[in-house]
Design a protein around this motif. Sequence first.
Motif, mmCIF file in Angstrom:
data_model
loop_
_atom_site.group_PDB
_atom_site.id
_atom_site.type_symbol
_atom_site.label_atom_id
_atom_site.label_comp_id
_atom_site.label_asym_id
_atom_site.label_seq_id
_atom_site.Cartn_x
_atom_site.Cartn_y
_atom_site.Cartn_z
ATOM 1 N N TRP A 88 8.123 -6.503 3.556
ATOM 2 C CA TRP A 88 6.856 -6.258 3.124
ATOM 3 C C TRP A 88 6.897 -4.506 2.789
ATOM 4 O O TRP A 88 6.030 -4.612 1.498
ATOM 5 C CB TRP A 88 5.746 -6.303 4.237
ATOM 6 N N ASN A 89 7.599 -3.663 3.372
ATOM 7 C CA ASN A 89 7.049 -2.448 3.096
ATOM 8 C C ASN A 89 8.083 -1.937 1.910
ATOM 9 O O ASN A 89 8.054 -0.597 1.631
ATOM 10 C CB ASN A 89 7.556 -1.505 4.380
ATOM 11 N N ASN A 90 8.783 -2.747 1.427
ATOM 12 C CA ASN A 90 9.727 -2.533 0.119
ATOM 13 C C ASN A 90 9.287 -3.511 -0.904
ATOM 14 O O ASN A 90 9.970 -3.367 -2.145
ATOM 15 C CB ASN A 90 10.983 -2.442 0.174
ATOM 16 N N VAL A 91 8.058 -4.260 -1.120
ATOM 17 C CA VAL A 91 7.877 -5.143 -2.129
ATOM 18 C C VAL A 91 6.301 -4.930 -2.576
ATOM 19 O O VAL A 91 5.513 -4.565 -1.646
ATOM 20 C CB VAL A 91 8.056 -6.622 -1.753
ATOM 21 N N VAL A 92 6.125 -5.191 -3.904
ATOM 22 C CA VAL A 92 4.606 -5.221 -4.327
ATOM 23 C C VAL A 92 4.545 -6.167 -5.323
ATOM 24 O O VAL A 92 5.509 -6.864 -5.890
ATOM 25 C CB VAL A 92 4.561 -3.858 -5.060
ATOM 26 N N ALA A 93 3.506 -6.802 -5.728
ATOM 27 C CA ALA A 93 3.038 -7.610 -6.749
ATOM 28 C C ALA A 93 3.263 -6.954 -8.026
ATOM 29 O O ALA A 93 2.931 -5.631 -8.311
ATOM 30 C CB ALA A 93 1.598 -7.991 -6.708
ATOM 31 N N VAL B 75 -2.990 -7.710 -8.299
ATOM 32 C CA VAL B 75 -2.993 -6.452 -8.983
ATOM 33 C C VAL B 75 -1.605 -5.876 -9.291
ATOM 34 O O VAL B 75 -0.995 -5.776 -8.268
ATOM 35 C CB VAL B 75 -3.894 -5.173 -8.446
ATOM 36 N N CYS B 76 -1.053 -5.807 -10.411
ATOM 37 C CA CYS B 76 0.008 -5.091 -10.520
ATOM 38 C C CYS B 76 0.315 -3.755 -10.084
ATOM 39 O O CYS B 76 -0.595 -3.035 -10.544
ATOM 40 C CB CYS B 76 0.495 -5.203 -12.344
ATOM 41 N N ALA B 77 1.326 -3.486 -9.373
ATOM 42 C CA ALA B 77 1.420 -2.090 -8.554
ATOM 43 C C ALA B 77 1.742 -1.077 -9.773
ATOM 44 O O ALA B 77 1.619 0.217 -9.401
ATOM 45 C CB ALA B 77 2.370 -2.372 -7.587
ATOM 46 N N TYR B 78 1.981 -1.371 -10.902
ATOM 47 C CA TYR B 78 2.466 -0.598 -12.132
ATOM 48 C C TYR B 78 1.350 -0.436 -13.079
ATOM 49 O O TYR B 78 1.191 1.026 -13.413
ATOM 50 C CB TYR B 78 3.835 -0.747 -12.502
ATOM 51 N N CYS B 79 0.869 -1.597 -13.834
ATOM 52 C CA CYS B 79 -0.241 -1.192 -14.856
ATOM 53 C C CYS B 79 -1.375 -1.342 -14.367
ATOM 54 O O CYS B 79 -2.505 -0.838 -14.928
ATOM 55 C CB CYS B 79 0.107 -2.246 -15.819
ATOM 56 N N GLY B 80 -1.710 -1.918 -12.939
ATOM 57 C CA GLY B 80 -2.922 -1.914 -12.506
ATOM 58 C C GLY B 80 -4.029 -3.063 -13.060
ATOM 59 O O GLY B 80 -5.052 -3.229 -12.539
ATOM 60 N N HIS C 276 4.728 5.585 -11.331
ATOM 61 C CA HIS C 276 4.562 5.637 -9.891
ATOM 62 C C HIS C 276 3.709 4.391 -9.521
ATOM 63 O O HIS C 276 3.000 3.859 -10.385
ATOM 64 C CB HIS C 276 3.460 6.865 -9.705
ATOM 65 N N LEU C 277 3.828 4.112 -8.279
ATOM 66 C CA LEU C 277 3.008 2.880 -7.743
ATOM 67 C C LEU C 277 1.748 3.309 -7.676
ATOM 68 O O LEU C 277 1.353 4.621 -7.335
ATOM 69 C CB LEU C 277 3.580 2.528 -6.250
ATOM 70 N N LEU C 278 0.977 2.141 -7.979
ATOM 71 C CA LEU C 278 -0.642 2.710 -8.027
ATOM 72 C C LEU C 278 -1.070 2.504 -6.468
ATOM 73 O O LEU C 278 -2.114 3.163 -6.342
ATOM 74 C CB LEU C 278 -1.503 1.638 -8.789
ATOM 75 N N PHE C 279 -0.224 1.640 -5.494
ATOM 76 C CA PHE C 279 -0.626 1.736 -4.169
ATOM 77 C C PHE C 279 0.839 1.553 -3.306
ATOM 78 O O PHE C 279 1.659 1.095 -4.199
ATOM 79 C CB PHE C 279 -1.752 0.427 -3.981
#
Length: 192
Positions: free
Chosen positions: A124-129, A95-100, A149-152
């Motif tokens: 890990w604590n600074n990266v998202v898909a 899941v994209c952390a921005y558009c969902g 905003h980040l979704l997660f």
Amino acid sequence: MSAPLILTLDMAGNPHSWVNYENAAYYYTKGLVAWDFGESYTLHGGMSRATLQQSTLEMNSIIAIRGKILSAELMQRYNTPTLTNKALFARDQHVCAYCGDIFNDSELTRDHVVPTSKKGANQWNNVVASCKRCNNAKGDRTPEEWGKHLLFLPYTPCRSEYLILTNRRILADQMDFLMKRVNKQSRLLFPH
């Protein structure tokens, strides 16, 4: 169908790694298995010339290997798994952390929440898909600077979660064992 991977533990019962059945057979035959449980398998070997009987080896899906138990400091370092895109995308459930939206691996990128140019760490604590479209639009900005905003939130998976993320063919008993050790913030507990 190929044989499933065997889950190895240390003597204290901490998850260690996945091994193939050949490596598990080595541990059994060398007397390095301290204890085992889970689904049982019979491995069939060659025929004995003397007895004309086929050799067999009984093994289980979860085995504890004899050896040292790591100190608390080494265990903490060991429990921080290697950051790979494959594991990151699996942690974030594609899941994209921005558009969902949900994407396959080739459509995702690793996004640094705080960009590396702004001293953001590649951890890990600074990266998202992130999908390529969102990552390109975000550019070299933080989510706040971009106005999104980040979704997660990103987090570091524990060793048990990492082992789940890196194996596609986990047996039910192995999954049960590992899920009992997953941290409460794990996205595995909150599927999209």
